[in-house]
Design an enzyme around this catalytic site. Structure first.
Site, PDB file in Angstrom:
ATOM      1  N   CYS A 103      -4.747   2.126  -3.835  1.00  0.00           N
ATOM      2  CA  CYS A 103      -3.555   2.698  -3.176  1.00  0.00           C
ATOM      3  C   CYS A 103      -2.362   1.750  -3.301  1.00  0.00           C
ATOM      4  O   CYS A 103      -1.550   1.629  -2.369  1.00  0.00           O
ATOM      5  CB  CYS A 103      -3.800   3.014  -1.705  1.00  0.00           C
ATOM      6  SG  CYS A 103      -5.049   4.248  -1.455  1.00  0.00           S
TER       7      CYS A 103
ATOM      8  N   GLN B 126      -4.474  -5.125   6.893  1.00  0.00           N
ATOM      9  CA  GLN B 126      -5.531  -6.003   6.369  1.00  0.00           C
ATOM     10  C   GLN B 126      -5.529  -7.363   7.053  1.00  0.00           C
ATOM     11  O   GLN B 126      -6.359  -8.208   6.733  1.00  0.00           O
ATOM     12  CB  GLN B 126      -5.347  -6.197   4.853  1.00  0.00           C
ATOM     13  CG  GLN B 126      -5.526  -4.939   4.052  1.00  0.00           C
ATOM     14  CD  GLN B 126      -6.959  -4.412   4.070  1.00  0.00           C
ATOM     15  OE1 GLN B 126      -7.906  -5.153   4.314  1.00  0.00           O
ATOM     16  NE2 GLN B 126      -7.125  -3.124   3.825  1.00  0.00           N
TER      17      GLN B 126
ATOM     18  N   LYS C   8     -10.170  -0.835  10.640  1.00  0.00           N
ATOM     19  CA  LYS C   8     -10.308  -2.009   9.763  1.00  0.00           C
ATOM     20  C   LYS C   8     -10.690  -3.243  10.567  1.00  0.00           C
ATOM     21  O   LYS C   8     -10.848  -4.324  10.024  1.00  0.00           O
ATOM     22  CB  LYS C   8      -8.999  -2.268   9.011  1.00  0.00           C
ATOM     23  CG  LYS C   8      -8.500  -1.021   8.292  1.00  0.00           C
ATOM     24  CD  LYS C   8      -8.165  -1.251   6.883  1.00  0.00           C
ATOM     25  CE  LYS C   8      -7.458  -0.038   6.315  1.00  0.00           C
ATOM     26  NZ  LYS C   8      -7.933   0.295   4.979  1.00  0.00           N
TER      27      LYS C   8
ATOM     28  N   ASP D 269       3.203  -4.533   7.962  1.00  0.00           N
ATOM     29  CA  ASP D 269       1.981  -3.736   7.849  1.00  0.00           C
ATOM     30  C   ASP D 269       0.805  -4.705   7.978  1.00  0.00           C
ATOM     31  O   ASP D 269       0.493  -5.446   7.054  1.00  0.00           O
ATOM     32  CB  ASP D 269       1.987  -3.028   6.481  1.00  0.00           C
ATOM     33  CG  ASP D 269       0.672  -2.325   6.191  1.00  0.00           C
ATOM     34  OD1 ASP D 269      -0.264  -2.456   6.983  1.00  0.00           O
ATOM     35  OD2 ASP D 269       0.601  -1.644   5.151  1.00  0.00           O
TER      36      ASP D 269
ATOM     37  N   HIS E  22       0.883  -1.177   0.000  1.00  0.00           N
ATOM     38  CA  HIS E  22       0.000   0.000   0.000  1.00  0.00           C
ATOM     39  C   HIS E  22       0.919   1.225   0.000  1.00  0.00           C
ATOM     40  O   HIS E  22       2.022   1.187   0.549  1.00  0.00           O
ATOM     41  CB  HIS E  22      -0.832  -0.058   1.291  1.00  0.00           C
ATOM     42  CG  HIS E  22      -1.882   0.991   1.425  1.00  0.00           C
ATOM     43  ND1 HIS E  22      -1.607   2.294   1.766  1.00  0.00           N
ATOM     44  CD2 HIS E  22      -3.228   0.913   1.278  1.00  0.00           C
ATOM     45  CE1 HIS E  22      -2.745   2.972   1.834  1.00  0.00           C
ATOM     46  NE2 HIS E  22      -3.740   2.161   1.537  1.00  0.00           N
TER      47      HIS E  22
HETATM   48  N1  PMP Z   1      -1.653  -0.550   4.654  1.00  0.00           N
HETATM   49  C1  PMP Z   1      -2.635  -1.280   4.125  1.00  0.00           C
HETATM   50  C2  PMP Z   1      -2.337  -2.673   3.636  1.00  0.00           C
HETATM   51  C3  PMP Z   1      -3.927  -0.768   4.040  1.00  0.00           C
HETATM   52  O1  PMP Z   1      -4.913  -1.504   3.521  1.00  0.00           O
HETATM   53  C4  PMP Z   1      -4.172   0.537   4.531  1.00  0.00           C
HETATM   54  C5  PMP Z   1      -5.546   1.157   4.425  1.00  0.00           C
HETATM   55  N2  PMP Z   1      -6.190   0.931   3.226  1.00  0.00           N
HETATM   56  C6  PMP Z   1      -3.113   1.243   5.091  1.00  0.00           C
HETATM   57  C7  PMP Z   1      -1.865   0.670   5.118  1.00  0.00           C
HETATM   58  C8  PMP Z   1      -3.297   2.613   5.623  1.00  0.00           C
HETATM   59  O2  PMP Z   1      -4.184   2.599   6.723  1.00  0.00           O
HETATM   60  P1  PMP Z   1      -4.773   3.954   7.305  1.00  0.00           P
HETATM   61  O3  PMP Z   1      -5.291   4.731   6.142  1.00  0.00           O
HETATM   62  O4  PMP Z   1      -5.850   3.495   8.226  1.00  0.00           O
HETATM   63  O5  PMP Z   1      -3.660   4.637   8.005  1.00  0.00           O
END
Ligand code: PMP
Length: 416
Positions: A361, A201, A224, A198, A121
């Site tokens: 993203c 998910q 999430k 990270d 991401h």
């Molecule tokens: N890493 C991953 C794999 C994500 O799916 C997301 C959110 N889509 C993020 C980082 C960023 O999370 P946040 O926007 O809640 O900070």
């Protein structure tokens, strides 16, 4: 039975009880909140609102106790060795920025390498790119195969004594694949490199044990996993966090301040400048308690829904299912020959079905796959088999309109 029990815990669905269903299949973006989370936040503001850690009065003391108990609960949830290893942040993004920024203050230097994966991401790419630019670090990228599966064997040749840190996602948000992080962490350890996982998910779908994983940092966002937005977690190994400088400075994180100098608090407060998101922390506590309490039911329902989804999608002529179906959480990305993803998203929305279309993203992943995006269905345990059937039937109807000349599979149906 369990399907409706879980769903009943989420009041948003009863607000949409009209003749047309509202099918929320965008859970990878954010999950809905159970009543217990909403009640906890409301209770805090209506009965318990006071700042934490500062005052000697009764309400503040009680709130502080709940706030710190949540830290212990989160530590237990991911099996951290101590609650001192749990730092509150705004979310996964801030957790990664925190580590990137503090490492940049003297813990990495020109020529060092940061190893990422092609699946990341943007939140796990851009903070590293920024410090790489500033400090002349090199970024290396573990590639994916043509389906978007991480090629962990390639990590071997990329991680070396030059590697300062390896930062990879536990699960791809775009495709749902569970990455072989154990192999990658082991490789990093062999060369003395730090590891950041990270878990944005992963936490809602897999059980996470940071000690068994042996990672140095693990990050996730509350929203999430049924919790509120604006609250996240940075787990860091205690000995490492103790050796790192603060990220932001100000109130809460200091021990003593004078104009001749300031000393900082120990863990975890050293990394928590300013009044924290107290309601967010308490709401996250309620969310985690919900997830733990219903873990078996959640996991069984997710698997049943995902199986039904895949069973139906596989019947569609010209569909490309990305990722690794047998090694995935309940997220599925797909594209269909000659069908524009955006059009499909719009048409599904007209039938009250919420999916995500686009690059998710993860633009570098889309570049690696040679596409500009996918349609992503991301499920949660409060979704139902009826919703999956409705989605598959609707998709079938849309495709018959968009591709009238193509022989499609017989109407998608689902065996539960
Ligand atoms: N890493 C991953 C794999 C994500 O799916 C997301 C959110 N889509 C993020 C980082 C960023 O999370 P946040 O926007 O809640 O900070």
């Amino acid at each position: 039975m369990s399907e409706s029990f879980l769903r009943q815990q989420f009041p948003i669905f009863s607000q949409h009880n009209t003749d047309t269903p509202w099918v929320y299949f965008d859970n990878g973006a954010t999950t809905q909140k159970p009543q217990t989370v909403i009640d906890t936040i409301q209770r805090f503001y209506s009965r318990q609102n006071a700042n934490v850690h500062r005052a000697s009065h009764r309400v503040s003391a009680a709130t502080t106790e709940m706030f710190e108990q949540t830290r212990k609960d989160v530590a237990a949830f991911i099996n951290a060795a101590s609650e001192k290893e749990i730092i509150w942040t705004k979310g996964c993004t801030e957790s990664i920025n925190l580590i990137a920024n503090v490492l940049a203050k003297g813990h990495v230097s020109a020529g060092d390498e940061i190893v990422l994966s092609a699946l990341e991401h943007h939140a796990n790419i851009v903070p590293w790119q920024q410090i790489a630019k500033e400090l002349d670090l090199r970024i290396r990228v573990i590639p994916v195969d043509e389906n978007g599966v991480l090629q962990a064997d390639k990590a071997k040749s990329m991680i070396s004594h030059k590697t300062a840190l390896v930062a990879v996602g536990h699960v791809s948000n775009a495709l749902g694949n569970i990455n072989p992080i154990d192999v990658i962490i082991a490789q990093a350890k062999k060369h003395g490199a730090l590891t950041l996982i990270d878990g944005a998910q992963a936490v809602a779908h897999l059980s996470v044990d940071v000690q068994a994983l042996d990672c140095d940092f693990y990050v996730f966002s509350g929203h999430k996993i049924f919790g509120p937005t604006g609250i996240g977690v940075l787990y860091g190994r205690q000995v490492l966090l103790e050796g790192l400088p603060p990220y932001q400075t100000g109130g809460e994180m200091i021990e003593r301040v004078s104009f001749s100098g300031t000393t900082f608090q120990g863990l975890p407060f050293k990394f928590e400048a300013g009044t924290p998101n107290i309601a967010g922390v308490l709401g996250l506590g309620a969310a985690i308690s919900f997830a733990r309490h219903h873990a078996l039911m959640i996991s069984a329902q997710e698997q049943a829904l995902y199986r039904a989804l895949i069973h139906g999608l596989q019947k569609i002529v010209g569909i490309r299912l990305w990722g690794e179906i047998d090694n995935s959480i309940c997220i599925q990305s797909f594209s269909i020959d000659d069908v524009n993803n955006q059009d499909l998203g719009v048409l599904l929305n007209e039938h009250n079905i919420a999916v995500r279309v686009g690059h998710h993203c993860a633009m570098p992943l889309m570049q690696a796959l040679g596409i500009d995006g996918t349609v992503r269905v991301s499920l949660s345990a409060y979704n139902t088999l009826d919703e999956v059937i409705y989605f598959l039937r609707t998709l079938d109807i849309i495709l018959r309109t968009l591709k009238p000349n193509v022989m499609l599979a017989p109407q998608a149906h689902v065996n539960s």
